[in-house]
Design a protein around this motif. Structure first.
Motif, PDB file in Angstrom:
ATOM      1  N   THR A 145      -4.231  13.310   6.248  1.00 31.43           N
ATOM      2  CA  THR A 145      -4.819  12.359   7.191  1.00 31.43           C
ATOM      3  C   THR A 145      -3.775  11.757   8.120  1.00 31.43           C
ATOM      4  O   THR A 145      -4.048  11.563   9.305  1.00 31.43           O
ATOM      5  CB  THR A 145      -5.616  11.245   6.481  1.00 31.43           C
ATOM      6  N   ILE A 163      -9.956   8.158  12.807  1.00 28.10           N
ATOM      7  CA  ILE A 163      -9.840   7.014  11.907  1.00 28.10           C
ATOM      8  C   ILE A 163      -8.561   6.286  12.314  1.00 28.10           C
ATOM      9  O   ILE A 163      -7.544   6.928  12.610  1.00 28.10           O
ATOM     10  CB  ILE A 163      -9.763   7.454  10.426  1.00 28.10           C
ATOM     11  N   ILE A 209       0.837  -1.194   0.000  1.00 25.91           N
ATOM     12  CA  ILE A 209       0.000   0.000   0.000  1.00 25.91           C
ATOM     13  C   ILE A 209       0.878   1.254   0.000  1.00 25.91           C
ATOM     14  O   ILE A 209       1.893   1.316   0.677  1.00 25.91           O
ATOM     15  CB  ILE A 209      -0.961   0.045   1.217  1.00 25.91           C
ATOM     16  N   GLY A 245      -3.935   3.800   3.261  1.00 29.98           N
ATOM     17  CA  GLY A 245      -4.522   2.473   3.106  1.00 29.98           C
ATOM     18  C   GLY A 245      -5.900   2.457   3.734  1.00 29.98           C
ATOM     19  O   GLY A 245      -6.484   3.506   4.000  1.00 29.98           O
ATOM     20  N   THR A 246      -6.413   1.281   3.962  1.00 23.83           N
ATOM     21  CA  THR A 246      -7.653   1.183   4.730  1.00 23.83           C
ATOM     22  C   THR A 246      -7.315   1.524   6.178  1.00 23.83           C
ATOM     23  O   THR A 246      -6.136   1.477   6.580  1.00 23.83           O
ATOM     24  CB  THR A 246      -8.235  -0.247   4.677  1.00 23.83           C
ATOM     25  N   PRO A 247      -8.310   1.851   6.995  1.00 17.18           N
ATOM     26  CA  PRO A 247      -8.002   2.123   8.401  1.00 17.18           C
ATOM     27  C   PRO A 247      -7.238   0.974   9.072  1.00 17.18           C
ATOM     28  O   PRO A 247      -6.274   1.225   9.807  1.00 17.18           O
ATOM     29  CB  PRO A 247      -9.379   2.337   9.028  1.00 17.18           C
ATOM     30  N   ASP A 248      -7.616  -0.263   8.789  1.00 19.11           N
ATOM     31  CA  ASP A 248      -6.910  -1.401   9.390  1.00 19.11           C
ATOM     32  C   ASP A 248      -5.464  -1.465   8.907  1.00 19.11           C
ATOM     33  O   ASP A 248      -4.552  -1.695   9.698  1.00 19.11           O
ATOM     34  CB  ASP A 248      -7.640  -2.714   9.066  1.00 19.11           C
ATOM     35  N   GLN A 249      -5.235  -1.243   7.622  1.00 18.54           N
ATOM     36  CA  GLN A 249      -3.868  -1.261   7.089  1.00 18.54           C
ATOM     37  C   GLN A 249      -3.029  -0.128   7.689  1.00 18.54           C
ATOM     38  O   GLN A 249      -1.869  -0.329   8.035  1.00 18.54           O
ATOM     39  CB  GLN A 249      -3.891  -1.139   5.567  1.00 18.54           C
ATOM     40  N   ASP A 250      -3.627   1.039   7.808  1.00 18.41           N
ATOM     41  CA  ASP A 250      -2.908   2.173   8.388  1.00 18.41           C
ATOM     42  C   ASP A 250      -2.544   1.890   9.850  1.00 18.41           C
ATOM     43  O   ASP A 250      -1.429   2.175  10.287  1.00 18.41           O
ATOM     44  CB  ASP A 250      -3.745   3.451   8.294  1.00 18.41           C
ATOM     45  N   HIS A 251      -3.479   1.324  10.592  1.00 20.59           N
ATOM     46  CA  HIS A 251      -3.226   0.988  11.997  1.00 20.59           C
ATOM     47  C   HIS A 251      -2.114  -0.058  12.099  1.00 20.59           C
ATOM     48  O   HIS A 251      -1.204   0.076  12.922  1.00 20.59           O
ATOM     49  CB  HIS A 251      -4.504   0.488  12.666  1.00 20.59           C
TER      50      HIS A 251
END
Length: 139
Positions: free
Chosen positions: A59, A101, A30, A122-128
């Protein structure tokens, strides 16, 4: 009363977090932006993948700022700002660049808050996952 000074988040720490986050994001395939703030909320380091959407820069910084201000990973705050949540009105009550987020994580040293890392793109899960992977490398 004796007080031990806590070593602040250094530029070397910030750059190491940027590198670790970039490697984690590459592993997830990502393109992301990564922001690292010191304990005062000042930008220490920033990196935007050439392929990341432009808004990811904003973000990532807002996620880091939110994690820093509330001393909590942003992933843990998502439900609290939903209707009926504990801090539902907080995003609109303050004139601050908060973003609830997943993707912001506040590192600590010797039990004290020393800054924050934020990942966007990325998606929130990927970013986390990217932020927490980078955070885990901090000594």
């Amino acid at each position: 009363m004796s007080s031990t000074a806590v070593v602040p988040l250094t530029i070397q720490d910030a750059e190491a977090l940027i590198v670790a986050a970039a490697e984690a994001a590459d592993g997830l395939r990502i393109p992301v932006s990564v922001s690292v703030l010191d304990a005062g909320g000042h930008l220490l380091a920033f990196r935007r993948d050439d392929r990341a959407v432009l808004i990811a820069g904003e973000t990532s910084t807002r996620k880091a700022y939110t994690a820093l201000q509330l001393n909590t990973p942003t992933a843990d705050l998502v439900d609290a700002v939903q209707p009926g949540g504990l801090i539902h009105t907080l995003p609109t009550a303050l004139d601050k660049p908060l973003l609830f987020i997943a993707g912001g994580v506040p590192p600590h040293r010797d039990g004290r808050l020393i800054g924050a890392i934020g990942v966007g793109g990325g998606t929130p899960d990927q970013d986390h996952r990217t932020a927490t992977t980078a955070h885990a490398t901090l000594n």
